[in-house]
Motif scaffolding. Structure first.
Motif, mmCIF file in Angstrom:
data_model
loop_
_atom_site.group_PDB
_atom_site.id
_atom_site.type_symbol
_atom_site.label_atom_id
_atom_site.label_comp_id
_atom_site.label_asym_id
_atom_site.label_seq_id
_atom_site.Cartn_x
_atom_site.Cartn_y
_atom_site.Cartn_z
ATOM 1 N N GLN A 131 0.816 -1.211 0.000
ATOM 2 C CA GLN A 131 0.000 0.000 0.000
ATOM 3 C C GLN A 131 0.852 1.264 0.000
ATOM 4 O O GLN A 131 1.851 1.357 0.708
ATOM 5 C CB GLN A 131 -0.929 0.021 1.208
ATOM 6 N N TRP A 179 0.328 5.824 -0.584
ATOM 7 C CA TRP A 179 -0.510 6.994 -0.794
ATOM 8 C C TRP A 179 0.392 8.135 -1.252
ATOM 9 O O TRP A 179 1.473 8.344 -0.693
ATOM 10 C CB TRP A 179 -1.220 7.405 0.488
ATOM 11 N N HIS A 209 -3.955 6.438 -4.232
ATOM 12 C CA HIS A 209 -3.735 5.290 -3.356
ATOM 13 C C HIS A 209 -3.636 4.008 -4.172
ATOM 14 O O HIS A 209 -4.474 3.744 -5.030
ATOM 15 C CB HIS A 209 -4.886 5.157 -2.350
#
Length: 197
Positions: A46, A48, A60
């Motif tokens: 992950q 951002w 994102h």
């Protein structure tokens, strides 16, 4: 570059880099580099990325750049220098973003955001920093953030909801050691500050 966002990824510790397919940029959208903190990661998948200028968005990826979700935080575009300057995620759900407008540093009410669901919804801080903030760091093992900017330093003990002033030093970036109880901040005219907690 060439009408596209240039985004590179390394899977071998930085020895080689490959371009990633990123969302199309909006007109005048910018990626601010004031504190080298406009990209936040959590784990290996992950990430951002905060933007500003012509559009204030968070890009994102939940899968290491294979796909992207666009998030639109409630930070107003009050100038070309407004937007997100730094982000940090303590977990895949809980994150904080700071910024504002570099050319209007006294406007703090729009300078900080927090999320508790991975950015699907961003909220403005209930008690914001005193002005534009470009650097952000989390005290390891806590929910305490410190944000820095040209008008001073602020601290949040509740994951970015409420901020309180610490000093008025002109600082640009802040980091804490992953282990231990020391941090470093850098500011105007080559100043380096050591923080111990």
């Amino acid at each position: 570059m060439g009408g596209k966002i240039l985004l590179l990824q390394s899977r071998d510790g930085g020895r080689s880099w490959q371009p990633l397919e990123a969302p199309a940029p909006e007109e005048g959208e910018a990626f601010f580099a004031a504190s080298n903190a406009s990209i936040a990661m959590c784990g290996t998948q992950q990430a951002w990325i905060g933007t500003g200028g012509g559009a204030i968005r968070v890009l994102h990826t939940p899968d290491a750049g294979r796909s992207w979700q666009l998030q639109y935080p409630p930070m107003l575009r009050i100038s070309e220098a407004a937007g997100i300057y730094a982000l940090h995620f303590a977990s895949a759900k809980k994150g904080v973003a700071v910024g504002g407008a570099y050319d209007k540093p006294e406007l703090g009410r729009l300078a900080a955001l927090y999320t508790t669901n991975g950015g699907r919804r961003w909220r403005l801080s209930e008690e914001p920093p005193r002005g534009y903030r470009c650097g952000l760091a989390l005290l390891p093992g806590t929910a305490t953030y410190i944000s820095v900017g040209t008008t001073g330093t602020d601290l949040s003990r509740d994951g970015g909801k409420r901020w309180q002033p610490l000093n008025t030093e002109n600082l640009n970036s802040i980091r804490f050691a992953p282990a231990g109880r020391r941090g470093w901040a850098v500011g105007a005219k080559g100043a380096i500050f050591l923080l111990e907690y």
